[in-house]
Scaffold this motif. Sequence first.
Motif, PDB file in Angstrom:
ATOM      1  N   GLU A  15     -56.454 -56.984 -23.040  1.00  0.00           N
ATOM      2  CA  GLU A  15     -55.162 -56.436 -22.620  1.00  0.00           C
ATOM      3  C   GLU A  15     -54.881 -56.902 -21.101  1.00  0.00           C
ATOM      4  O   GLU A  15     -53.826 -57.298 -21.142  1.00  0.00           O
ATOM      5  CB  GLU A  15     -55.369 -54.932 -22.647  1.00  0.00           C
ATOM      6  N   PHE A  16     -55.724 -57.087 -20.443  1.00  0.00           N
ATOM      7  CA  PHE A  16     -55.709 -57.556 -19.359  1.00  0.00           C
ATOM      8  C   PHE A  16     -55.231 -58.917 -19.187  1.00  0.00           C
ATOM      9  O   PHE A  16     -54.376 -59.293 -18.298  1.00  0.00           O
ATOM     10  CB  PHE A  16     -57.168 -57.487 -18.340  1.00  0.00           C
ATOM     11  N   LEU A  17     -55.803 -59.686 -19.976  1.00  0.00           N
ATOM     12  CA  LEU A  17     -55.515 -61.169 -20.293  1.00  0.00           C
ATOM     13  C   LEU A  17     -54.031 -61.317 -20.768  1.00  0.00           C
ATOM     14  O   LEU A  17     -53.264 -62.155 -20.429  1.00  0.00           O
ATOM     15  CB  LEU A  17     -56.141 -62.228 -21.317  1.00  0.00           C
ATOM     16  N   ALA A  18     -53.768 -60.522 -21.719  1.00  0.00           N
ATOM     17  CA  ALA A  18     -52.386 -60.437 -22.119  1.00  0.00           C
ATOM     18  C   ALA A  18     -51.244 -60.177 -21.187  1.00  0.00           C
ATOM     19  O   ALA A  18     -50.232 -60.552 -21.023  1.00  0.00           O
ATOM     20  CB  ALA A  18     -52.133 -59.396 -23.400  1.00  0.00           C
ATOM     21  N   ASP A  86     -54.675 -66.030 -30.913  1.00  0.00           N
ATOM     22  CA  ASP A  86     -56.011 -65.685 -30.721  1.00  0.00           C
ATOM     23  C   ASP A  86     -56.576 -65.720 -29.264  1.00  0.00           C
ATOM     24  O   ASP A  86     -55.752 -66.309 -28.544  1.00  0.00           O
ATOM     25  CB  ASP A  86     -56.994 -66.497 -31.627  1.00  0.00           C
ATOM     26  N   ARG A  87     -57.636 -65.364 -28.769  1.00  0.00           N
ATOM     27  CA  ARG A  87     -58.076 -65.404 -27.417  1.00  0.00           C
ATOM     28  C   ARG A  87     -58.047 -66.877 -26.741  1.00  0.00           C
ATOM     29  O   ARG A  87     -57.573 -66.733 -25.462  1.00  0.00           O
ATOM     30  CB  ARG A  87     -59.566 -64.836 -27.528  1.00  0.00           C
ATOM     31  N   THR A  88     -58.530 -67.621 -27.376  1.00  0.00           N
ATOM     32  CA  THR A  88     -58.394 -69.115 -26.697  1.00  0.00           C
ATOM     33  C   THR A  88     -56.966 -69.422 -26.586  1.00  0.00           C
ATOM     34  O   THR A  88     -56.827 -69.939 -25.166  1.00  0.00           O
ATOM     35  CB  THR A  88     -58.983 -70.155 -27.953  1.00  0.00           C
ATOM     36  N   ASN A  89     -56.050 -69.315 -27.416  1.00  0.00           N
ATOM     37  CA  ASN A  89     -54.624 -69.706 -27.370  1.00  0.00           C
ATOM     38  C   ASN A  89     -54.214 -68.876 -26.052  1.00  0.00           C
ATOM     39  O   ASN A  89     -53.401 -69.540 -25.184  1.00  0.00           O
ATOM     40  CB  ASN A  89     -53.881 -69.331 -28.588  1.00  0.00           C
ATOM     41  N   LEU A  90     -54.537 -67.705 -25.896  1.00  0.00           N
ATOM     42  CA  LEU A  90     -54.072 -66.735 -24.921  1.00  0.00           C
ATOM     43  C   LEU A  90     -54.469 -67.237 -23.496  1.00  0.00           C
ATOM     44  O   LEU A  90     -53.789 -67.491 -22.483  1.00  0.00           O
ATOM     45  CB  LEU A  90     -54.464 -65.390 -25.069  1.00  0.00           C
ATOM     46  N   ILE A  91     -55.790 -67.730 -23.513  1.00  0.00           N
ATOM     47  CA  ILE A  91     -56.379 -68.166 -22.134  1.00  0.00           C
ATOM     48  C   ILE A  91     -55.855 -69.430 -21.857  1.00  0.00           C
ATOM     49  O   ILE A  91     -55.636 -69.598 -20.717  1.00  0.00           O
ATOM     50  CB  ILE A  91     -57.852 -68.105 -22.526  1.00  0.00           C
ATOM     51  N   LEU A  92     -55.661 -70.390 -23.030  1.00  0.00           N
ATOM     52  CA  LEU A  92     -54.992 -71.610 -22.449  1.00  0.00           C
ATOM     53  C   LEU A  92     -53.556 -71.459 -21.989  1.00  0.00           C
ATOM     54  O   LEU A  92     -53.275 -72.088 -21.182  1.00  0.00           O
ATOM     55  CB  LEU A  92     -54.803 -72.466 -23.891  1.00  0.00           C
ATOM     56  N   ASP A  93     -52.818 -70.466 -22.604  1.00  0.00           N
ATOM     57  CA  ASP A  93     -51.492 -70.068 -21.976  1.00  0.00           C
ATOM     58  C   ASP A  93     -51.531 -69.787 -20.516  1.00  0.00           C
ATOM     59  O   ASP A  93     -50.742 -70.307 -19.758  1.00  0.00           O
ATOM     60  CB  ASP A  93     -50.594 -69.275 -22.911  1.00  0.00           C
ATOM     61  N   ILE A  94     -52.443 -69.014 -20.274  1.00  0.00           N
ATOM     62  CA  ILE A  94     -52.434 -68.655 -18.836  1.00  0.00           C
ATOM     63  C   ILE A  94     -52.818 -69.479 -17.867  1.00  0.00           C
ATOM     64  O   ILE A  94     -52.187 -69.975 -17.046  1.00  0.00           O
ATOM     65  CB  ILE A  94     -53.526 -67.269 -18.973  1.00  0.00           C
ATOM     66  N   PHE A  95     -53.802 -70.409 -18.398  1.00  0.00           N
ATOM     67  CA  PHE A  95     -54.190 -71.753 -17.512  1.00  0.00           C
ATOM     68  C   PHE A  95     -53.001 -72.612 -17.420  1.00  0.00           C
ATOM     69  O   PHE A  95     -52.680 -73.165 -16.486  1.00  0.00           O
ATOM     70  CB  PHE A  95     -55.454 -72.715 -18.304  1.00  0.00           C
ATOM     71  N   ALA A  96     -52.128 -72.719 -18.522  1.00  0.00           N
ATOM     72  CA  ALA A  96     -50.983 -73.543 -18.476  1.00  0.00           C
ATOM     73  C   ALA A  96     -49.839 -72.998 -17.308  1.00  0.00           C
ATOM     74  O   ALA A  96     -49.345 -73.673 -16.653  1.00  0.00           O
ATOM     75  CB  ALA A  96     -50.388 -73.864 -19.895  1.00  0.00           C
ATOM     76  N   VAL A 204     -55.355 -68.308   0.521  1.00  0.00           N
ATOM     77  CA  VAL A 204     -55.568 -68.235  -0.855  1.00  0.00           C
ATOM     78  C   VAL A 204     -55.108 -67.464  -1.632  1.00  0.00           C
ATOM     79  O   VAL A 204     -55.050 -66.181  -1.387  1.00  0.00           O
ATOM     80  CB  VAL A 204     -56.980 -68.679  -1.100  1.00  0.00           C
ATOM     81  N   PHE A 205     -54.351 -67.638  -2.718  1.00  0.00           N
ATOM     82  CA  PHE A 205     -53.656 -66.627  -3.642  1.00  0.00           C
ATOM     83  C   PHE A 205     -54.760 -65.608  -4.232  1.00  0.00           C
ATOM     84  O   PHE A 205     -55.561 -66.235  -4.884  1.00  0.00           O
ATOM     85  CB  PHE A 205     -52.826 -67.552  -4.698  1.00  0.00           C
ATOM     86  N   ALA A 206     -54.478 -64.460  -3.910  1.00  0.00           N
ATOM     87  CA  ALA A 206     -55.208 -63.324  -4.502  1.00  0.00           C
ATOM     88  C   ALA A 206     -54.447 -62.494  -5.079  1.00  0.00           C
ATOM     89  O   ALA A 206     -53.497 -61.751  -4.454  1.00  0.00           O
ATOM     90  CB  ALA A 206     -56.217 -62.845  -3.532  1.00  0.00           C
ATOM     91  N   GLU A 207     -54.591 -62.293  -6.378  1.00  0.00           N
ATOM     92  CA  GLU A 207     -53.911 -60.909  -7.106  1.00  0.00           C
ATOM     93  C   GLU A 207     -54.940 -60.209  -8.153  1.00  0.00           C
ATOM     94  O   GLU A 207     -55.824 -60.951  -8.528  1.00  0.00           O
ATOM     95  CB  GLU A 207     -52.416 -61.449  -7.579  1.00  0.00           C
ATOM     96  N   ASN A 208     -54.555 -59.136  -8.474  1.00  0.00           N
ATOM     97  CA  ASN A 208     -55.205 -58.677  -9.525  1.00  0.00           C
ATOM     98  C   ASN A 208     -54.740 -58.963 -10.910  1.00  0.00           C
ATOM     99  O   ASN A 208     -54.557 -58.220 -11.710  1.00  0.00           O
ATOM    100  CB  ASN A 208     -55.026 -56.983  -9.480  1.00  0.00           C
ATOM    101  N   LYS A 209     -55.000 -60.199 -11.281  1.00  0.00           N
ATOM    102  CA  LYS A 209     -54.849 -60.693 -12.460  1.00  0.00           C
ATOM    103  C   LYS A 209     -55.976 -62.041 -12.734  1.00  0.00           C
ATOM    104  O   LYS A 209     -56.550 -62.160 -11.930  1.00  0.00           O
ATOM    105  CB  LYS A 209     -53.524 -61.523 -12.513  1.00  0.00           C
ATOM    106  N   LEU A 210     -56.146 -62.077 -14.135  1.00  0.00           N
ATOM    107  CA  LEU A 210     -57.155 -63.207 -14.229  1.00  0.00           C
ATOM    108  C   LEU A 210     -56.759 -64.552 -14.147  1.00  0.00           C
ATOM    109  O   LEU A 210     -55.818 -64.753 -14.154  1.00  0.00           O
ATOM    110  CB  LEU A 210     -57.518 -63.115 -15.918  1.00  0.00           C
ATOM    111  N   PHE A 211     -57.795 -65.112 -13.580  1.00  0.00           N
ATOM    112  CA  PHE A 211     -57.463 -66.695 -13.316  1.00  0.00           C
ATOM    113  C   PHE A 211     -56.502 -66.926 -12.233  1.00  0.00           C
ATOM    114  O   PHE A 211     -55.867 -67.867 -12.318  1.00  0.00           O
ATOM    115  CB  PHE A 211     -57.219 -67.408 -14.629  1.00  0.00           C
TER     116      PHE A 211
END
Length: 372
Positions: A15-18, A86-96, A204-211
Amino acid sequence: HQDEEKLTEYLDELEFLAYTAGATVEKRFTQKLSQPDSRTFVGSGKAEEIKNFVKENEIGTVIFDDELSPSQLKNLEKEMEVKILDRTNLILDIFAQRAQTSYARTQVELAQYQYLLPRLTRMWTHLERQKGGIGMRGPGETEIETDRRIIRDRITLLKEKLKTIDRQMATQRNNRGKVVRVALVGYTNVGKSTLMNALSKSEVFAENKLFATLDTTVRKVVIGNLPFLLTDTVGFIRKLPTQLVESFKSTLDEVREADLLIHVVDISHESFEDHIDSVNQILMEINAHQKPMIMVFNKIDAFAYEKKDEDDLTPATKKNISLEEWKKTWMAKSKYPTVFISALSKENFPEMKKMIYDEVHKIHISRFPYND
Ligand code: GDP
């Protein structure tokens, strides 16, 4: 997933990733199966239930916590008539979304194409394409529509491009000479960027989100009179897509080539021990597990006793262990120097700095025996 607590925690993380990707979560569905359904991952009854919820509430996306096979993705999209991630797709999206340098963008693009290649067919046959949105960022529409051969060519090209940049970065690293190199490692969101800022007084950018951190940053830090280079690396996470581990080779090279690792842990997170394991696992995979390391347990300000009344000393951890008690567990036997801090309030900073100084100094005098 075996046990309830773990399940909740995995879904919290998803959910945090989303949320990091820009979505809000309306509802969670779970199901106990001895093994995933080969056709639709969840059973047909559960699939029906999800489908109905999606219809009634005009949900745009359904996210699964595991990597779905290409055919599962296809079947689910066909049946539910909604975008499936799926999880992979979601993570890839965040990285993008977060890739800032051309190097990071190239890495993410490569990982996305590698993910896309075996899944090409499903995109066009069953789902009217939605422009933008989660899971669709990155490779442009026209590129996705082209055939596999073109994507393979693109993958080859991207790999070449990365190799060139890798070589440049290796040269840059060599040019840093004999200065001691320290790398911050740790699970995502534990406070690495915050610590980096505090130690180097940089922004350096710090925030309460993943990655929040995707690209590595290198800063010169001086403690006492001792200069060294400090690198902030991408946060590690469970089930990091293999495509990413591979394409983030150069990011991990910073870790691989560091002289000293500072392993930052969020001790206020109830599964911080799992996080340590995940990080150590990745360190092992990249053969960096035998480097000198300092364990920094961060966020002690958030690790508090939840006092219901004056006499109640029940700590807010699932294992009901206070910080003092924690220190007597396996931590006491740790072969690494260990320190407990708050990167926010800077509690115990002198102690941590002394520890870093001592370790860096050891490496420094082994390198410059006559200058000290
Ligand atoms: P990174 O992903 O490891 O680089 O983590 P960040 O430095 O971006 O921090 C993640 C979140 O944790 C941010 O919201 C920080 O403000 C917060 N954070 C960092 N250090 C501390 C700390 O010592 N105490 C508390 N309570 N929060 C912290």
